[in-house]
Design an enzyme around this catalytic site. Structure first.
Site, PDB file in Angstrom:
ATOM      1  N   ASN A 160       0.874  -1.177   0.000  1.00 27.25           N
ATOM      2  CA  ASN A 160       0.000   0.000   0.000  1.00 27.25           C
ATOM      3  C   ASN A 160       0.909   1.224   0.000  1.00 27.25           C
ATOM      4  O   ASN A 160       1.475   1.569   1.031  1.00 27.25           O
ATOM      5  CB  ASN A 160      -0.894  -0.006   1.245  1.00 27.25           C
ATOM      6  CG  ASN A 160      -1.681   1.285   1.371  1.00 27.25           C
ATOM      7  OD1 ASN A 160      -1.853   2.008   0.391  1.00 27.25           O
ATOM      8  ND2 ASN A 160      -2.170   1.573   2.566  1.00 27.25           N
ATOM      9  N   TRP A 161       1.020   1.843  -1.166  1.00 25.40           N
ATOM     10  CA  TRP A 161       1.950   2.980  -1.271  1.00 25.40           C
ATOM     11  C   TRP A 161       1.374   4.261  -0.684  1.00 25.40           C
ATOM     12  O   TRP A 161       2.071   5.269  -0.607  1.00 25.40           O
ATOM     13  CB  TRP A 161       2.338   3.195  -2.740  1.00 25.40           C
ATOM     14  CG  TRP A 161       3.326   2.193  -3.254  1.00 25.40           C
ATOM     15  CD1 TRP A 161       3.953   1.216  -2.538  1.00 25.40           C
ATOM     16  CD2 TRP A 161       3.809   2.087  -4.593  1.00 25.40           C
ATOM     17  NE1 TRP A 161       4.795   0.504  -3.350  1.00 25.40           N
ATOM     18  CE2 TRP A 161       4.726   1.009  -4.630  1.00 25.40           C
ATOM     19  CE3 TRP A 161       3.560   2.761  -5.781  1.00 25.40           C
ATOM     20  CZ2 TRP A 161       5.394   0.625  -5.790  1.00 25.40           C
ATOM     21  CZ3 TRP A 161       4.208   2.382  -6.940  1.00 25.40           C
ATOM     22  CH2 TRP A 161       5.118   1.322  -6.944  1.00 25.40           C
ATOM     23  N   LYS A 162       0.110   4.254  -0.334  1.00 26.20           N
ATOM     24  CA  LYS A 162      -0.546   5.476   0.173  1.00 26.20           C
ATOM     25  C   LYS A 162      -0.307   6.608  -0.831  1.00 26.20           C
ATOM     26  O   LYS A 162      -0.253   6.360  -2.028  1.00 26.20           O
ATOM     27  CB  LYS A 162      -0.048   5.817   1.568  1.00 26.20           C
ATOM     28  CG  LYS A 162      -0.035   4.607   2.492  1.00 26.20           C
ATOM     29  CD  LYS A 162       0.179   4.970   3.922  1.00 26.20           C
ATOM     30  CE  LYS A 162       0.423   3.712   4.725  1.00 26.20           C
ATOM     31  NZ  LYS A 162       0.134   3.866   6.135  1.00 26.20           N
ATOM     32  N   HIS A 210      -9.405   1.012   4.634  1.00 26.49           N
ATOM     33  CA  HIS A 210      -8.131   1.232   5.326  1.00 26.49           C
ATOM     34  C   HIS A 210      -8.366   2.211   6.481  1.00 26.49           C
ATOM     35  O   HIS A 210      -9.195   3.116   6.374  1.00 26.49           O
ATOM     36  CB  HIS A 210      -7.094   1.790   4.348  1.00 26.49           C
ATOM     37  CG  HIS A 210      -5.722   1.831   4.922  1.00 26.49           C
ATOM     38  ND1 HIS A 210      -5.288   2.858   5.743  1.00 26.49           N
ATOM     39  CD2 HIS A 210      -4.682   0.962   4.831  1.00 26.49           C
ATOM     40  CE1 HIS A 210      -4.045   2.619   6.109  1.00 26.49           C
ATOM     41  NE2 HIS A 210      -3.650   1.477   5.574  1.00 26.49           N
ATOM     42  N   GLU A 212      -6.831   4.713   7.450  1.00 23.79           N
ATOM     43  CA  GLU A 212      -6.709   6.144   7.098  1.00 23.79           C
ATOM     44  C   GLU A 212      -7.965   6.628   6.393  1.00 23.79           C
ATOM     45  O   GLU A 212      -8.364   7.784   6.545  1.00 23.79           O
ATOM     46  CB  GLU A 212      -5.445   6.362   6.248  1.00 23.79           C
ATOM     47  CG  GLU A 212      -4.193   6.262   7.116  1.00 23.79           C
ATOM     48  CD  GLU A 212      -2.973   5.698   6.421  1.00 23.79           C
ATOM     49  OE1 GLU A 212      -2.900   5.711   5.175  1.00 23.79           O
ATOM     50  OE2 GLU A 212      -2.064   5.210   7.133  1.00 23.79           O
ATOM     51  N   GLU A 238      -5.262  -4.936  10.692  1.00 27.48           N
ATOM     52  CA  GLU A 238      -4.276  -3.867  10.881  1.00 27.48           C
ATOM     53  C   GLU A 238      -4.625  -3.067  12.129  1.00 27.48           C
ATOM     54  O   GLU A 238      -5.457  -2.151  12.067  1.00 27.48           O
ATOM     55  CB  GLU A 238      -4.294  -2.921   9.676  1.00 27.48           C
ATOM     56  CG  GLU A 238      -3.950  -3.587   8.362  1.00 27.48           C
ATOM     57  CD  GLU A 238      -3.362  -2.582   7.374  1.00 27.48           C
ATOM     58  OE1 GLU A 238      -2.224  -2.817   6.950  1.00 27.48           O
ATOM     59  OE2 GLU A 238      -4.005  -1.576   7.069  1.00 27.48           O
ATOM     60  N   GLY A 277       2.268   2.529  10.549  1.00 26.42           N
ATOM     61  CA  GLY A 277       3.180   3.653  10.345  1.00 26.42           C
ATOM     62  C   GLY A 277       3.875   4.132  11.609  1.00 26.42           C
ATOM     63  O   GLY A 277       4.446   5.219  11.626  1.00 26.42           O
ATOM     64  N   SER A 306       3.505  -1.865  10.417  1.00 26.56           N
ATOM     65  CA  SER A 306       4.954  -1.795  10.636  1.00 26.56           C
ATOM     66  C   SER A 306       5.679  -3.100  10.298  1.00 26.56           C
ATOM     67  O   SER A 306       6.650  -3.469  10.972  1.00 26.56           O
ATOM     68  CB  SER A 306       5.252  -1.353  12.077  1.00 26.56           C
ATOM     69  OG  SER A 306       4.729  -0.060  12.300  1.00 26.56           O
ATOM     70  N   GLY A 357       2.902  -0.882   4.275  1.00 23.98           N
ATOM     71  CA  GLY A 357       2.975   0.508   3.851  1.00 23.98           C
ATOM     72  C   GLY A 357       4.408   0.931   3.612  1.00 23.98           C
ATOM     73  O   GLY A 357       4.989   0.662   2.558  1.00 23.98           O
ATOM     74  N   GLY A 358       5.023   1.548   4.627  1.00 20.25           N
ATOM     75  CA  GLY A 358       6.356   2.138   4.487  1.00 20.25           C
ATOM     76  C   GLY A 358       7.396   1.233   3.844  1.00 20.25           C
ATOM     77  O   GLY A 358       8.120   1.666   2.933  1.00 20.25           O
TER      78      GLY A 358
HETATM   79  C1  PEP Z   1      -0.640   0.228   5.819  1.00 16.15           C
HETATM   80  O1  PEP Z   1      -0.560   1.292   5.210  1.00 16.15           O
HETATM   81  O2  PEP Z   1      -1.622  -0.506   5.643  1.00 16.15           O
HETATM   82  C2  PEP Z   1       0.432  -0.130   6.749  1.00 16.15           C
HETATM   83  C3  PEP Z   1       0.350  -1.255   7.407  1.00 16.15           C
HETATM   84  O3  PEP Z   1       1.474   0.760   6.868  1.00 16.15           O
HETATM   85  P1  PEP Z   1       2.911   0.463   7.579  1.00 16.15           P
HETATM   86  O4  PEP Z   1       3.414  -0.834   7.031  1.00 16.15           O
HETATM   87  O5  PEP Z   1       3.756   1.632   7.166  1.00 16.15           O
HETATM   88  O6  PEP Z   1       2.670   0.390   9.048  1.00 16.15           O
END
Ligand code: PEP
Length: 260
Positions: free
Chosen positions: A9-11, A100, A102, A172, A178, A218, A239-240
């Site tokens: 998930n590049w956001k 998600h 966010e 999640e 994040g 994370s 994500g990251g």
């Molecule tokens: C996400 O965006 O769904 C996520 C899990 O982000 P991260 O891996 O950065 O915590």
């Protein structure tokens, strides 16, 4: 056996040029490593909307899936700024992330919105990746199972039992996204076990044997193995750590080695 899925998930990150540069590097490593191997791990990349057509073109005919991070559930009309399921399908998407945290917390998406989006995705041949998870406050109040079960019940309210293999759930915890503070793998497996129980309660015993459930929050190359060792966990939504092609490739490789 459920096939592992590693999803990016590049956001709101990467221009189209940057997305193409990632695709070039990742594609080279991935095809080299898994050529002729019938790709034992499903890979999904969800760029921002503007990057979708370019990535779909680069990965056309290749074992890398492209998905969107969101969509609206209506077919077309006066919905300024929105994207429809048929537009995503037409662009070449096979998955779409729905609900998600966010979207829920920054943009006010409700459980009802999520259930409409899940239904619309399935109606258009898109596999929804349904995100659920508790806040830190929920966890501290001992409400993790209750909150995640309620989100699952709402999200699956318009799903038919035979559609379960086309659905993916991502557990999640909001406090782990994040933040660099991942859940304990055993705790994540416990919540996912309860998610499966909820799905079995809705659709019948053992239905969730065919449901892929990912952990997200994370995840990185240094911790993914401990999650993949859990029988309940079928992969990760990342994500990251998915923004760097080398790191994302490592996640896929470790997932493959751990699950085979
Ligand atoms: C996400 O965006 O769904 C996520 C899990 O982000 P991260 O891996 O950065 O915590």
């Amino acid at each position: 056996m459920r096939k592992p899925l590693i999803a990016a998930n590049w956001k709101m990150n990467k221009t189209t040029g940057e997305a193409l540069s990632f695709a070039g590097s990742f594609g080279q490593m991935f095809y080299e490593r898994f050529e002729g191997d019938d790709t034992p791990v499903d890979v999904l990349i969800c760029p921002p909307f503007l990057g979708v057509p370019a990535l779909c073109a680069v990965f056309a005919g290749k074992p890398v899936n492209v998905g969107a991070q969101n969509m609206y559930w209506k077919e077309k009309g006066a919905f300024t700024g929105e994207i429809s399921p048929s537009m995503l399908k037409d662009a070449g998407c096979s998955f779409v992330i729905v609900g998600h945290s966010e979207r829920r917390h920054v943009f006010g998406e409700t459980d009802e919105d999520v259930s409409e989006k899940v239904r619309a995705a399935l109606d258009h041949g898109l596999k929804p990746v349904i995100c659920v998870g508790e806040t830190l406050e929920d966890r501290e109040q001992g409400k993790t199972h209750e909150v995640t079960s309620n989100m699952i019940k709402a999200a699956f309210s318009k799903v038919k039992a035979e559609e379960i293999p086309s659905v993916v759930v991502a557990y999640e915890p909001v406090w782990a996204i994040g933040t660099g503070k991942e859940a304990k793998p055993g705790d994540a497996a416990d919540v996912i076990g309860n998610i499966r129980k909820t799905v079995d309660g809705l659709f019948g015993e053992a239905t969730s044997d065919n449901l892929r459930v990912l952990y997200g929050g994370s995840v990185k190359s240094g911790n993914i193995r401990s999650f993949m060792l859990e029988e309940q966990i079928d992969g990760a939504l990342v994500g990251g750590a998915s923004l760097d092609p080398n790191e994302f490739f490592k996640l896929v490789e470790i997932a493959h080695k751990t699950k085979r």
